[in-house]
Design an enzyme around this catalytic site. Structure first.
Site, PDB file in Angstrom:
ATOM      1  N   GLY B 244       9.615  -3.247   4.630  1.00 25.04           N
ATOM      2  CA  GLY B 244       9.081  -2.353   5.659  1.00 25.04           C
ATOM      3  C   GLY B 244       8.076  -3.088   6.516  1.00 25.04           C
ATOM      4  CB  ILE B 471       8.444  -1.283   0.724  1.00 25.57           C
ATOM      5  CG1 ILE B 471       7.038  -1.884   0.618  1.00 25.57           C
ATOM      6  CG2 ILE B 471       8.362   0.187   1.124  1.00 25.57           C
ATOM      7  CD1 ILE B 471       6.288  -1.900   1.953  1.00 25.57           C
ATOM      8  N   GLY B 472       8.981  -3.341  -2.110  1.00 24.41           N
ATOM      9  CA  GLY B 472       9.194  -4.735  -2.490  1.00 24.41           C
ATOM     10  C   GLY B 472       8.071  -5.397  -3.268  1.00 24.41           C
ATOM     11  NE  ARG B 632      -7.908  -8.017 -15.737  1.00 25.43           N
ATOM     12  CZ  ARG B 632      -8.674  -9.110 -15.908  1.00 25.43           C
ATOM     13  NH1 ARG B 632      -8.528 -10.158 -15.130  1.00 25.43           N
ATOM     14  NH2 ARG B 632      -9.586  -9.143 -16.852  1.00 25.43           N
ATOM     15  CB  ILE B 633      -3.840 -10.165 -11.089  1.00 25.07           C
ATOM     16  CG1 ILE B 633      -4.694 -10.955 -10.081  1.00 25.07           C
ATOM     17  CG2 ILE B 633      -2.363 -10.208 -10.707  1.00 25.07           C
ATOM     18  CD1 ILE B 633      -4.698 -10.404  -8.674  1.00 25.07           C
ATOM     19  CB  THR B 638       5.280  -8.517  -8.756  1.00 24.93           C
ATOM     20  OG1 THR B 638       4.192  -7.832  -9.378  1.00 24.93           O
ATOM     21  CG2 THR B 638       6.538  -8.311  -9.581  1.00 24.93           C
ATOM     22  N   GLY B 706      -5.954  -4.249  -3.748  1.00 23.23           N
ATOM     23  CA  GLY B 706      -4.653  -4.575  -3.165  1.00 23.23           C
ATOM     24  C   GLY B 706      -4.565  -5.997  -2.651  1.00 23.23           C
ATOM     25  CD  GLU B 709      -1.603  -4.537   4.415  1.00 22.75           C
ATOM     26  OE1 GLU B 709      -1.139  -5.072   5.446  1.00 22.75           O
ATOM     27  OE2 GLU B 709      -1.016  -3.607   3.828  1.00 22.75           O
TER      28      GLU B 709
END
Lengths: 214, 746
Positions: B244, B471-472, B632-633, B638, B706, B709
């Protein structure tokens, strides 16, 4: 390769549909030779409707090991045939112009953009799609390249993935996977907008080095 | 929750479906009696349709209808106010110009749909569409931003497009000054999956939609408004979306139109647009012109900073983004002013594209930081460290967490920053000039409201449900790990169901917010399940009777006393003993007062090495290191993929991506993937990703922020800075193509 080899048991004699076509052709010829009738037909927009009856052509093609006897319009691409008529939706449409590789399949062992391949040109050919890499079905054993894509996370949204995998298998078979640089060059027809390239190259090199039969 | 433990790098949970072709995207669904439609686009950039001939198309084989502004079925909600401009279908007119698809002969942008042709096959619809002929009363299309900069208007909003801290002109009196203009062209999301919709009216007031949307709930709301239906009667499904990058953040007018036509013809109707229509019908990153004024003292301390941006939007809708925001809080500077304007042109409306305005702004700010470092003869990292801030100077409050210094250091070590020479153009290998560059990226860390449901069954399998679309980025994988961490159910016994409006409501996937938002809801729902399990175990007569809840831990499907591992009970046994076939808990989750006490951001640092051929002007990115400081990841595997994806997108943004308009006609000249160059395999080197992986103590229970971005934001600046380091030439207009560089090099 045996021509018209029937592994699916569904094939009718190739001549059957050809006969239908000849029959239709004579009707068209008759129409063409009676100008007033033809003119009236054109005026009523019937030319298009009459033509529609002639638009189906016979096609015999082996897809993922199954012989198919089909009647299709000559303008149908292999991609749209697979997706819209044969329900093999693993092959994706990304551009319809041969610019992105999402629709890559194998025709007689060669990777091709199925969007640039008129289905009629595959007469007598063997076509392999992503679904054909797992003869045991989607829950069966995976092809080594599929395993490697999962292991190296060679995808994100997954949309270009069937095309990348089909291209990657061919890339190794062609002998174009001797170095990461070579793989990058020979995989550049397959765009991944999520940008999984580095992982895809790792997956291909892993399969190549592992020596598994692809 | 194991906040202090790093998470396992597991394989993507939907991996098998994606590598076998078994993942179904909207266009893969097939419905009985389904018809196909094709959009005919206008051939002028502005004007009025004077005649429209659809007779031939109507008579073509298999055609079921041709719909134009003269016979378009009604879209009832367009007569009533609809929601925010970016979230619903075309808004009710509130200014002189509005765009409602196929409602008027007026053409507002090139490629605007003038007809929808419906037929019983894709080929027949495509052919019939070629028979639709229109004539126009053409007007000149205003499409060139640079020619209309003076027409910029301030967007609506609290600050009216202006921000000021200290004195606006302080930079003017600084001993070292920089003024520079930067432009970025129109960039187009171009996810690999084409946009479209499959609409099916299952009853006169019931609608099933297979959509290409980043938010099924948003699409449901938009359609409910457009067709005046109860949202409950609208079922939207988007389990898989073929990328997207922002183009699926709203419901586009053609989606609404297809739903209206599907109702009229009484058959399920599928639209898949062409790649060239992806350039005009589903948004783009807007052409933006920026000016940075920067002043510093001779010690490399910022004195004043001013950042102005002007971006294009459509004549019929105001699109805005946070282009200048990073400048307000990134560096410690007492005098900061920003100004943001939009210019209404005869163009289709933009939409946020990965890293949205922040990526545009970061290119300018981080290029300028590099230019100023050069003027000061300082290492670019050292210059940034001299202006580092531990608190947010815009809001005067602490960051929830910020480990950017560590990110600078680790990235510098990984790329071999010590090999960089501060003197530009001083490194060569054979025919190639070598340069190093770096840049910072930053994006807000949101925690939106979200819901989730957890169902633990007696066979100790766990199902997690949320309407969110993946979306991925690996949402399903991240949610699996979060559930595993709370409930100890083995990873392979967890199933995540998502992408459907029948599931608990979730926000639209965007803004790098989903792990934080939906992850928190999953965390809460699983915690509620755990609480019930614990209560069952410690109650009178329970298998761990007499114990306290906080003594217990849960792992591998077993609840046990932490300090006495032999005291334990399997979850399946516990449920059977209590005659439970399922424990079913739902949670609505959102942030609390901490959200306003702290500034929450994810940070990134990008490092690149480039090779520039001075004879041809070709730039190759030969090494890339991207560092993420995003708490934290949750899903390391991914997450690393998201970061490398940002690098690939960033290489395109920096070096090749530009949608060019022939302004005489207002039309794109390269609206296809052969001429609009996204990065391909050969453009992208091996990439090193580094995760700081320190939990944010404030934002949410996982400590996760997140990264979608920040993977992109700043990358183009790092490339521009590296090109300068390699050649001594500064390219301020993206993309950095050979022609621009050669003009400077020769």
């Amino acid at each position: 390769m045996a021509e018209y080899e029937n592994t699916g048991g569904k094939s009718e004699a190739p001549n059957a549909s050809r006969r239908v076509f000849f029959k239709q052709s004579s009707a068209l010829a008759a129409l063409a030779m009676t100008p007033p009738a033809a003119m009236t037909a054109v005026a009523n927009g019937l030319d298009e409707k009459v033509a529609a009856a002639f638009e189906q052509m016979p096609l015999h093609v082996e897809i993922n090991g199954t012989m198919r006897t089909l009647a299709i319009e000559p303008r149908v691409t292999l991609l749209d045939l697979l997706r819209e008529q044969l329900h093999l939706t693993g092959t994706k449409k990304g551009c319809d112009h041969g610019q992105c590789g999402a629709c890559t399949v194998h025709v007689d062992g060669q990777r091709v953009n199925s969007c640039l391949t008129l289905a009629m040109t595959t007469e007598g050919s063997q076509v392999t799609t992503i679904e054909g890499l797992t003869p045991g079905g989607p829950d069966g054993p995976l092809h080594p390249m599929q395993e490697a894509f999962i292991k190296h996370d060679g995808f994100q949204c997954g949309y270009c993935t069937p095309g990348q995998i089909m291209s990657a298998v061919a890339c190794i078979r062609e002998g174009h996977a001797d170095s990461p640089e070579e793989v990058r060059e020979y995989m550049s027809g397959n765009i991944c907008r999520c940008g999984a390239y580095a992982n895809i190259v790792d997956a291909i090199m892993d399969v190549k080095k592992g020596g598994a039969r692809v | 929750m194991t906040k202090d433990t790093k998470n396992p790098p597991i394989d993507r949970v939907d991996g098998r479906l994606k590598v076998t072709g078994g993942a179904n995207y909207f266009a893969d669904f097939e419905l009985p009696n389904m018809a196909y439609c094709v959009l005919v686009g206008s051939e002028v950039g502005r004007g009025t349709i004077t005649s429209l001939d659809t007779k031939k198309a109507q008579g073509a084989p298999g055609v079921l209808g041709v719909f134009t502004h003269q016979n378009m079925p009604p879209i009832p909600g367009w007569d009533a106010p609809v929601g925010g401009e970016a979230d619903g279908p075309a808004p009710k007119p509130k200014r002189e110009e509005t765009y409602r698809i196929l409602s008027s002969p007026k053409i507002l942008f090139d490629g605007q749909p003038i007809a929808i042709v419906v037929a019983d096959s894709f080929e027949r619809a495509t052919y019939a569409a070629s028979l639709v002929k229109a004539t126009y009363n053409k007007q000149a299309a205003r499409t060139e931003l640079e020619k209309h900069l003076s027409e910029g208007v301030a967007p609506k909003g609290a600050d009216g497009g202006n921000y000021l801290r200290g004195k606006a002109d302080a930079y003017q009196s600084a001993p070292v000054r920089l003024e520079a203009n930067y432009t970025i062209p129109i960039e187009v999301h171009n996810p690999m999956e084409l946009h479209g919709i499959l609409a099916h009216w299952t009853a006169s007031d019931k609608l099933m939609i297979y959509a290409k949307t980043q938010g099924v709930n948003a699409t449901q709301q938009a359609m409910a408004q457009a067709f005046k239906l109860d949202p409950k009667n609208i079922h939207v499904h988007t389990e898989f979306m073929g990328g997207g990058f922002g183009m699926g953040l709203r419901t586009w007018p053609q989606e609404t139109a297809v739903v209206a036509v599907a109702r009229k013809i009484g058959r399920p109707l599928k639209l898949v647009v062409t790649r060239s229509q992806m350039f005009t019908l589903v948004g783009h990153r807007p052409y933006t012109v920026q000016t940075i004024n920067m002043g510093a003292d001779t010690n490399g301390k910022l004195v004043g900073l001013a950042h102005a941006a002007t971006a294009e939007t459509a004549s019929y809708e105001d699109f805005t983004e946070a282009t200048v925001n990073m400048t307000k809080f990134m560096y410690d500077c007492p005098n900061v002013s920003t100004r943001y304007r939009i210019v209404r042109l005869d163009r289709s409306v933009p939409i946020w594209m990965r890293g949205p305005g922040e990526a545009t702004g970061a290119f300018a700010l981080e290029s300028a930081m590099d230019e100023m470092a050069h003027k000061l003869n300082l290492d670019p990292i050292e210059f940034r460290l001299r202006n580092y801030t531990e608190t947010d100077p815009e809001h005067n409050r602490p960051y929830s967490s910020k480990n950017l210094k560590e990110a600078y250091q680790r990235g510098a070590d990984a790329i071999g920053w010590s090999n960089r020479k501060n003197e530009p153009g001083s490194q060569r290998e054979g025919d190639w000039l070598i340069g190093y560059g770096m840049s910072t990226g930053v994006f807000s860390a949101f925690r939106w409201e979200a819901s989730a449901r957890a169902l633990l069954k007696a066979d100790s399998s766990l199902t997690i449900q949320s309407a969110v679309t993946d979306i991925g980025p690996g949402t399903g994988t991240a949610l699996t790990i979060i559930a595993h961490n709370v409930l100890g159910v083995p990873l392979n016994q967890i199933k995540v169901e998502y992408g459907d409006t029948s599931l608990p409501k979730a926000p639209t996937q965007g803004g790098s917010a989903i792990v934080s938002a939906v992850g928190s809801a999953v965390f809460d729902a699983c915690t509620a399940v755990k609480k019930q399990l614990t209560e069952l175990a410690i109650k009178e007569g329970g298998s761990l009777a007499g114990r306290q809840a906080d003594e217990l831990i849960i792992a591998d499907g077993v609840l046990s006393v932490e300090k006495e591992p032999r005291k334990k009970v399997a979850l399946s046994e516990l449920m059977r003993a209590n005659n439970l076939t399922v424990i079913d808990k739902s949670a609505d989750s959102k942030g609390g007062s901490e959200q306003s006490k702290y500034s929450m951001y994810s940070f990134s640092v990008h490092f690149v090495q480039v090779r520039v051929n001075p004879l041809t002007g070709v730039v190759r990115v030969s090494k890339a290191v991207s560092v993420a400081d995003s708490g934290r990841i949750v899903s390391p595997k991914t997450a690393a993929s998201q970061m490398i994806g940002g690098v690939a997108g960033g290489i395109g943004m920096a070096l090749t991506e530009e949608a060019s308009i022939d302004h005489r006609f207002g039309r794109f000249v390269n609206n296809n993937l052969g001429d609009y160059h996204v990065a391909v395999h050969a453009d992208v080197p091996a990439i090193e990703t580094i995760m700081i992986d320190k939990p944010d103590p404030i934002i949410n229970p996982m400590g996760a922020k997140g990264m979608g971005e920040i993977a992109l934001i700043g990358f183009a600046g790092a490339v521009a800075n590296a090109v300068f380091n390699a050649t001594g030439q500064r390219v301020r207009d993206l993309p950095i193509t050979p022609d621009k560089l050669l003009r400077k090099l020769t």
